[in-house]
Write an enzyme that holds these catalytic residues in place. Structure first.
Site, PDB file in Angstrom:
ATOM      1  N   TYR A 222       0.821  -1.207   0.000  1.00 28.17           N
ATOM      2  CA  TYR A 222       0.000   0.000   0.000  1.00 28.17           C
ATOM      3  C   TYR A 222       0.860   1.264   0.000  1.00 28.17           C
ATOM      4  O   TYR A 222       0.346   2.358  -0.245  1.00 28.17           O
ATOM      5  CB  TYR A 222      -0.916   0.052   1.226  1.00 28.17           C
TER       6      TYR A 222
ATOM      7  N   HIS B  51       1.134 -11.577   1.759  1.00 24.40           N
ATOM      8  CA  HIS B  51       0.097 -10.863   1.031  1.00 24.40           C
ATOM      9  C   HIS B  51      -0.507 -11.684  -0.108  1.00 24.40           C
ATOM     10  O   HIS B  51      -1.686 -11.549  -0.414  1.00 24.40           O
ATOM     11  CB  HIS B  51       0.673  -9.550   0.492  1.00 24.40           C
TER      12      HIS B  51
END
Length: 282
Positions: free
Chosen positions: A52, A112
């Protein structure tokens, strides 16, 4: 004063607040402010990720809030990318996240994505080692299918407590949910509002009208009606923070839950996933 408002979901040794603040696509001062305001308002669960590119801002938001680190649950995720992690690289990446977040530990550290270029035989033991070193309190995965989790569990000597996946009323995840339930792994829902599509659905709007709440709150309440699920809605608008938080108190009838569950269909995914995404379970 912050009020303790959360229910808790438990897996392994993890006690996870059921509703967190997601920070995907939250950047700059807006990210700092929404994290700070969320924590001061009563959020007890913050979710971020290396991918992010906002861990520094999340850390600044935490500091700006003045809320003590041991009073909320913090998650970050390590992205495989092209690094082809050896265990040492994954450990170094996790330490960079802690530096970015300006904290000594996270409560949950996730891989992730699964990636065939990055062997789980290397990454999972390294993830477990990070927990043993106290750099994370718990470990988990994100975007893993059943086959990925079965493989990951072969190499884990601490519990995998969460699988964070896309989940909302329009996506079929029944097979995965059943598997996770049987393996004592919580399903953590990202994109729980289906990228805004819940606002346009007649069934969800009608139920929202009957409860005098928003479609967003109905979608979140539906997710949280299952005691083995967590949701992490993201918002860049501080005005929406309280509404999402209040979804915890919305109680749906079994008939309403069934109506919303009937909205799922085979092509219900809203997020564009990378080319190396696993084959999703039906």
């Amino acid at each position: 004063m912050r009020a303790k408002t959360y229910n808790i979901r438990t897996a392994g040794q993890a006690n996870i607040p059921v509703l967190g603040l997601g920070t995907w696509q939250s950047t700059g001062q807006d990210c700092i402010d929404v994290v700070s305001q969320g924590l001061k308002m009563g959020y007890e669960h913050i979710d971020t990720a290396q991918a992010y590119d906002n861990e520094v801002e999340v850390g600044k938001g935490i500091k700006q809030s003045g809320v003590a680190r041991d009073t909320f649950f913090l998650t970050t995720k390590i992205f495989p990318d092209d690094m082809k992690f050896e265990p040492e690289k994954l450990i170094a990446a996790a330490k960079r996240s802690l530096e970015n977040l300006d904290t000594d530990y996270v409560d949950l550290l996730l891989l992730h994505w699964p990636d065939d270029r990055v062997p789980l035989s290397q990454t999972i033991p390294a993830l477990c080692e990070l927990q043993k070193q106290g750099l994370t309190r718990n470990i988990g995965v994100s975007n893993f299918n059943i086959a990925n989790i079965i493989e990951a569990e072969k190499y884990a000597d601490v519990p995998i407590v969460v699988n964070q996946v896309e989940f909302h009323p329009f996506i079929k995840q029944n097979t995965l949910q059943t598997f996770l339930n049987n393996h004592h792994i919580l399903l953590e829902a990202y994109s729980p509002l289906a990228r805004g599509d819940v606002f346009d659905n007649d069934i969800i709007k009608e139920i929202a009208h009957n409860h005098k709440v928003t479609p967003a709150q109905i979608s979140l309440a539906w997710i949280l009606s299952d005691k083995l699920r967590i949701a992490i809605p993201k918002t860049a608008n501080p005005d929406h923070l309280q509404g999402n938080l209040d979804a915890i108190n919305v109680q749906l009838s079994s008939d309403e839950i069934e109506k919303i569950s009937s909205l799922a269909h085979a092509d219900g995914r809203k997020i564009k996933h990378p080319d190396y995404s696993p084959k999703w379970d039906d």
